[in-house]
Design an enzyme around this catalytic site. Structure first.
Site, PDB file in Angstrom:
ATOM      1  N   GLU A   1       0.835  -1.204   0.000  1.00 22.35           N
ATOM      2  CA  GLU A   1       0.000   0.000   0.000  1.00 22.35           C
ATOM      3  C   GLU A   1       0.866   1.250   0.000  1.00 22.35           C
ATOM      4  O   GLU A   1       1.771   1.408   0.822  1.00 22.35           O
ATOM      5  CB  GLU A   1      -0.929   0.029   1.215  1.00 22.35           C
ATOM      6  CG  GLU A   1      -1.850   1.238   1.178  1.00 22.35           C
ATOM      7  CD  GLU A   1      -2.909   1.244   2.258  1.00 22.35           C
ATOM      8  OE1 GLU A   1      -3.871   2.035   2.140  1.00 22.35           O
ATOM      9  OE2 GLU A   1      -2.786   0.465   3.227  1.00 22.35           O
TER      10      GLU A   1
ATOM     11  N   GLU B   1     -12.764   2.597   2.607  1.00 21.25           N
ATOM     12  CA  GLU B   1     -12.078   2.583   3.897  1.00 21.25           C
ATOM     13  C   GLU B   1     -12.265   3.952   4.582  1.00 21.25           C
ATOM     14  O   GLU B   1     -11.300   4.662   4.838  1.00 21.25           O
ATOM     15  CB  GLU B   1     -10.589   2.271   3.732  1.00 21.25           C
ATOM     16  CG  GLU B   1      -9.906   1.981   5.054  1.00 21.25           C
ATOM     17  CD  GLU B   1      -8.399   2.006   4.951  1.00 21.25           C
ATOM     18  OE1 GLU B   1      -7.747   1.296   5.728  1.00 21.25           O
ATOM     19  OE2 GLU B   1      -7.848   2.749   4.104  1.00 21.25           O
TER      20      GLU B   1
END
Length: 293
Positions: free
Chosen positions: A154, A248
């Site tokens: 990420e 998210e």
């Protein structure tokens, strides 16, 4: 042509602490219209055969595609100069990888390469962490390949980690590791801080893009901020991204999850979370359908 992406959600949307039960959250996610769900790696790492089967069965029963989400702890950074710290990181990643395989989870994304909320005191330290991370990942990715699973790096903002802050850096890391089972995970919240262009970053990731997080500039649900969603989804279409597009958002200032993401005030009336989430799912699906058709 219709879009093929699953629209999903991170378990923390429903939970106050990282240790909260996630089975109830899976059912909530399905009820709110999601078809992908991110299971926390701390959960995955502790799976025995029975627990792994339970998670797999629950996902299949609900029609949810399960993916993993994780962040190495500062005391388990695989790039650390401290060999014992690197060993703890490798041990944790190994447990997660084996748990994924047992539960039929193919992808785990997040800080798989460095410590979430980890920091350095000097720029001179970054090359040392980089070299150690590459060396460690060259070893751990052999396990991913044997198990047929993928870990995805990420790209996060500078306040949450120092090693990989742009897609360009993620590509460089993956080039040096040299494993087809290491991919890229982009997140619009972080991209908004670090990248020059959403489109350029997505194009740079290309076919290495295995996971995609969506959240507004303020970390609310998509459609409640000011990010250019048509541009973002059009870029995903251009690179033929077919993986999950998972929300998210972090909006509730309660519990250790809020403290982990530096959330010190409620971003919205949490009694409206279900209503707003359903609206956001409809917003995302509608825009995807419009772009792909």
């Amino acid at each position: 042509m219709s879009y093929v992406n699953k629209v999903g959600v991170h378990f923390a949307v429903f939970n106050d602490t990282w240790a909260d039960d996630q089975f109830a959250s899976m059912a909530k996610a399905k009820d709110m219209g999601f078809d992908s769900f991110e299971v926390g790696a701390d959960y995955i790492a502790e799976f025995d055969d029975n627990e792994a089967k339970r998670v797999k069965d629950e996902g299949e029963k609900l029609g949810l595609t399960l993916v993993g989400t994780m962040g190495l702890a500062p005391g388990s950074d695989i790039g650390s100069p401290d060999a014992a710290e690197r060993a703890r990181g490798v041990d944790y990643i190994t447990k997660v990888a084996k748990g994924m395989a047992k539960a039929g989870i193919v992808h785990t994304s997040g800080l798989v390469h460095s410590a979430w909320n980890g920091h350095i005191k000097s720029l001179d330290e970054k090359p040392i962490y980089w070299e150690n991370t590459v060396k460690t990942l060259k070893e751990t990715t052999k396990l991913y390949e044997d198990l047929g699973i993928y870990f995805n790096v990420e790209v996060v903002n500078r306040f949450e980690n120092f090693l990989v802050n742009t897609c360009e850096e993620a590509n460089k890391l993956i080039d040096e590791v040299g494993s087809p089972n290491l991919g890229i995970h982009l997140d619009t919240f972080h991209m908004n801080i670090e990248e020059n262009s959403f489109t350029e970053a997505i194009m740079a990731a290309g076919d290495r893009l295995n996971h995609f997080h969506i959240g507004e500039n303020n970390r609310k649900m998509p459609g409640m901020g000011m990010l250019p969603w048509r541009e973002i989804f059009s870029a995903l279409k251009a690179v033929k991204y077919e993986g999950p597009i998972n929300m998210e958002p972090f909006v509730k200032a309660q519990g250790d999850i809020a403290m982990s993401v530096a959330l010190y005030r409620d971003l919205m009336d949490y009694s409206r979370i279900e209503e707003c989430t359903r609206q956001s799912v409809a917003f995302v699906r509608g825009l995807l359908e419009d772009i792909y058709c």
